[in-house]
Write an enzyme that holds these catalytic residues in place. Sequence first.
Site, PDB file in Angstrom:
ATOM      1  N   TYR A 107       0.730  -1.251  -0.225  1.00  0.00           N
ATOM      2  CA  TYR A 107       0.342  -0.305  -0.094  1.00  0.00           C
ATOM      3  C   TYR A 107       0.823   1.252  -0.544  1.00  0.00           C
ATOM      4  O   TYR A 107       2.314   1.683   0.161  1.00  0.00           O
ATOM      5  CB  TYR A 107      -0.993   0.084   1.408  1.00  0.00           C
ATOM      6  CG  TYR A 107      -1.641  -1.009   1.430  1.00  0.00           C
ATOM      7  CD1 TYR A 107      -3.103  -1.371   0.929  1.00  0.00           C
ATOM      8  CD2 TYR A 107      -1.653  -1.585   2.177  1.00  0.00           C
ATOM      9  CE1 TYR A 107      -3.575  -2.394   0.370  1.00  0.00           C
ATOM     10  CE2 TYR A 107      -2.443  -3.137   3.042  1.00  0.00           C
ATOM     11  CZ  TYR A 107      -4.130  -2.850   1.703  1.00  0.00           C
ATOM     12  OH  TYR A 107      -4.388  -4.575   2.461  1.00  0.00           O
ATOM     13  N   ASP A 147     -15.506  -9.361  -1.113  1.00  0.00           N
ATOM     14  CA  ASP A 147     -16.090  -8.342  -1.527  1.00  0.00           C
ATOM     15  C   ASP A 147     -17.424  -8.692  -2.079  1.00  0.00           C
ATOM     16  O   ASP A 147     -18.636  -7.928  -1.975  1.00  0.00           O
ATOM     17  CB  ASP A 147     -15.061  -6.927  -1.670  1.00  0.00           C
ATOM     18  CG  ASP A 147     -13.696  -6.796  -1.017  1.00  0.00           C
ATOM     19  OD1 ASP A 147     -14.274  -6.904   0.112  1.00  0.00           O
ATOM     20  OD2 ASP A 147     -13.108  -6.365  -1.578  1.00  0.00           O
ATOM     21  N   TYR A 152     -10.541  -7.282   8.425  1.00  0.00           N
ATOM     22  CA  TYR A 152      -9.527  -7.306   9.704  1.00  0.00           C
ATOM     23  C   TYR A 152      -7.247  -6.758   8.327  1.00  0.00           C
ATOM     24  O   TYR A 152      -7.558  -8.188   7.564  1.00  0.00           O
ATOM     25  CB  TYR A 152      -9.441  -7.722  10.305  1.00  0.00           C
ATOM     26  CG  TYR A 152      -7.978  -8.032  11.430  1.00  0.00           C
ATOM     27  CD1 TYR A 152      -7.370  -6.693  11.838  1.00  0.00           C
ATOM     28  CD2 TYR A 152      -7.261  -9.011  12.226  1.00  0.00           C
ATOM     29  CE1 TYR A 152      -6.421  -6.559  12.700  1.00  0.00           C
ATOM     30  CE2 TYR A 152      -5.579  -8.799  12.828  1.00  0.00           C
ATOM     31  CZ  TYR A 152      -5.248  -7.299  13.312  1.00  0.00           C
ATOM     32  OH  TYR A 152      -4.941  -6.731  14.318  1.00  0.00           O
TER      33      TYR A 152
HETATM   34  N1  LIG Z   1     -10.215 -20.767  -4.466  1.00  0.00           N
HETATM   35  C1  LIG Z   1     -10.945 -20.667  -4.382  1.00  0.00           C
HETATM   36  N2  LIG Z   1     -12.434 -21.200  -4.900  1.00  0.00           N
HETATM   37  C2  LIG Z   1     -13.585 -21.191  -5.087  1.00  0.00           C
HETATM   38  N3  LIG Z   1     -14.114 -19.635  -3.804  1.00  0.00           N
HETATM   39  C3  LIG Z   1     -13.612 -18.906  -3.722  1.00  0.00           C
HETATM   40  C4  LIG Z   1     -11.836 -19.201  -3.287  1.00  0.00           C
HETATM   41  N4  LIG Z   1     -11.524 -17.684  -2.802  1.00  0.00           N
HETATM   42  C5  LIG Z   1     -12.285 -17.822  -2.464  1.00  0.00           C
HETATM   43  N5  LIG Z   1     -13.255 -18.646  -2.802  1.00  0.00           N
HETATM   44  C6  LIG Z   1     -15.221 -17.462  -2.711  1.00  0.00           C
HETATM   45  O1  LIG Z   1     -14.613 -16.187  -2.408  1.00  0.00           O
HETATM   46  C7  LIG Z   1     -15.099 -16.154  -1.238  1.00  0.00           C
HETATM   47  C8  LIG Z   1     -14.752 -15.242  -0.310  1.00  0.00           C
HETATM   48  O2  LIG Z   1     -13.866 -15.749   0.096  1.00  0.00           O
HETATM   49  P1  LIG Z   1     -12.749 -15.192   1.074  1.00  0.00           P
HETATM   50  O3  LIG Z   1     -10.672 -15.488   0.960  1.00  0.00           O
HETATM   51  O4  LIG Z   1     -13.233 -16.409   2.484  1.00  0.00           O
HETATM   52  O5  LIG Z   1     -12.930 -13.592   1.898  1.00  0.00           O
HETATM   53  P2  LIG Z   1     -11.477 -12.670   1.505  1.00  0.00           P
HETATM   54  O6  LIG Z   1     -11.592 -12.384   0.003  1.00  0.00           O
HETATM   55  O7  LIG Z   1     -12.549 -11.257   2.415  1.00  0.00           O
HETATM   56  O8  LIG Z   1     -10.459 -12.957   1.690  1.00  0.00           O
HETATM   57  C9  LIG Z   1     -15.723 -17.852  -0.538  1.00  0.00           C
HETATM   58  O9  LIG Z   1     -16.894 -17.434   0.397  1.00  0.00           O
HETATM   59  C10 LIG Z   1     -15.841 -18.652  -1.653  1.00  0.00           C
HETATM   60  O10 LIG Z   1     -17.187 -17.435  -2.102  1.00  0.00           O
HETATM   61  O1  LIG Z   2      -6.643  -3.594   1.556  1.00  0.00           O
HETATM   62  C1  LIG Z   2      -6.990  -3.187   0.631  1.00  0.00           C
HETATM   63  O2  LIG Z   2      -7.442  -2.115   1.906  1.00  0.00           O
HETATM   64  C2  LIG Z   2      -7.889  -2.713  -0.032  1.00  0.00           C
HETATM   65  O3  LIG Z   2      -9.155  -2.602  -0.414  1.00  0.00           O
HETATM   66  C3  LIG Z   2      -7.151  -3.737  -1.550  1.00  0.00           C
HETATM   67  C4  LIG Z   2      -8.730  -5.466  -2.275  1.00  0.00           C
HETATM   68  O4  LIG Z   2      -9.784  -5.225  -2.882  1.00  0.00           O
HETATM   69  C5  LIG Z   2      -9.481  -5.476  -0.849  1.00  0.00           C
HETATM   70  O5  LIG Z   2      -8.716  -5.530   0.002  1.00  0.00           O
HETATM   71  C6  LIG Z   2      -9.579  -6.829  -1.062  1.00  0.00           C
HETATM   72  O6  LIG Z   2     -10.634  -7.611  -0.175  1.00  0.00           O
HETATM   73  P1  LIG Z   2     -11.079  -8.707  -0.205  1.00  0.00           P
HETATM   74  O7  LIG Z   2     -12.314  -9.572  -0.796  1.00  0.00           O
HETATM   75  O8  LIG Z   2     -11.229  -9.593   1.705  1.00  0.00           O
HETATM   76  O9  LIG Z   2      -9.837 -10.054  -1.356  1.00  0.00           O
END
Ligand SMILES: Nc1ncnc2c1ncn2[C@@H]1O[C@H](COP(=O)(O)OP(=O)(O)O)[C@@H](O)[C@H]1O
Ligand SMILES: O=C(O)C(=O)C[C@H](O)[C@H](O)COP(=O)(O)O
Length: 306
Positions: free
Chosen positions: A101, A257, A166
Amino acid sequence: MTANGIASIGECMLELSGQAGPNWRMGFAGDTFNTLWALHALSPERPATYVSAFGDDPFSRDQIGFFAQNGIGIGNSPVIAGARPGLYAITLTGAERAFTYWRSDAAARQLASDPVALEKSLENQALVYFSGITLAILDNAARKILLAAIATARSTGSLVAFDPNYRPRLWQSRETAQAAILEALAVADIALPTFPDEQMLFADETPQATAERLGKLVGEVVVKNGEQPALIAMNGEAQTVEAVHVATPVDTTGAGDSFNGGYLAARLAGHAPADAARRAHKVAAAVVQVRGALAPFETLRAAFDS
Ligand SMILES: Nc1ncnc2c1ncn2[C@@H]1O[C@H](COP(=O)(O)OP(=O)(O)O)[C@@H](O)[C@H]1O
Ligand SMILES: O=C(O)C(=O)C[C@H](O)[C@H](O)COP(=O)(O)O
């Protein structure tokens, strides 16, 4: 007037995605914007507002122009002379993302600098969405102004959804993050956490532990966990909803997201939580197959309706 809009509050940055070197691709992204993007794709009839603060340099102007081209307004968000947007770059290990960032002096940090404008931006919204990243970029006084504005919107009928999202690097300490996130949960109707984040922040041992803990604070909780099932806790009842198997994920940025956007669009359209989570998984599965946080509206719509 019936509250029909969707507002999301936070920071949208310039995003570098793709390959390092001369082939970086620049876009616009940020967790709360990514969610609004999916929500707007899937609920196009609802006015969509991204509530933040912006600069007046060419990149800020491009960003606001990009929102407008895609039907997203900025409400009464301040435009601050001399300020500019933050920037982040995605680096990948396989499909798993890491972020670098440049955002410590971004305009968005002033999103609560005009409390009256902030409250105005949150008027007539069916849904108000924000995240732990929104909280993390504000100082204590600004956080209080934000939570008060959200509480006011809620008291006039807006549904409030919150993803703790977080990011340890954005917080002074884990304790500060815990306290701020608990305050935010107190004004939320729907919580959309990701298990590994909650494990880091609150030492939950399992997604069930996260769902139980948050279920005592918020009426509707959906715990995401990557390719593992999502767990829904509502009115003391728990349900699991399997994720979609993706053979070759490309970039998981924005998966959580976009899941949130899909889930909330489905709930606003009257679908039950389990059906909403099934649609949300499909939307997120589409997003992990593109580079960067945003997938085209058509891709998101096709996934949601499939
Ligand atoms: N490797 C994957 N295969 C299929 N779906 C995924 C995968 N990674 C994430 N997802 C989808 O994205 C959602 C959010 O992913 P997650 O990794 O838990 O959240 P974040 O992006 O906030 O870390 C999951 O509930 C699922 O629907
Ligand atoms: O980190 C930050 O402040 C951002 O907003 C950048 C990213 O676009 C999101 O963090 C992605 O978020 P995930 O859905 O958890 O992969």
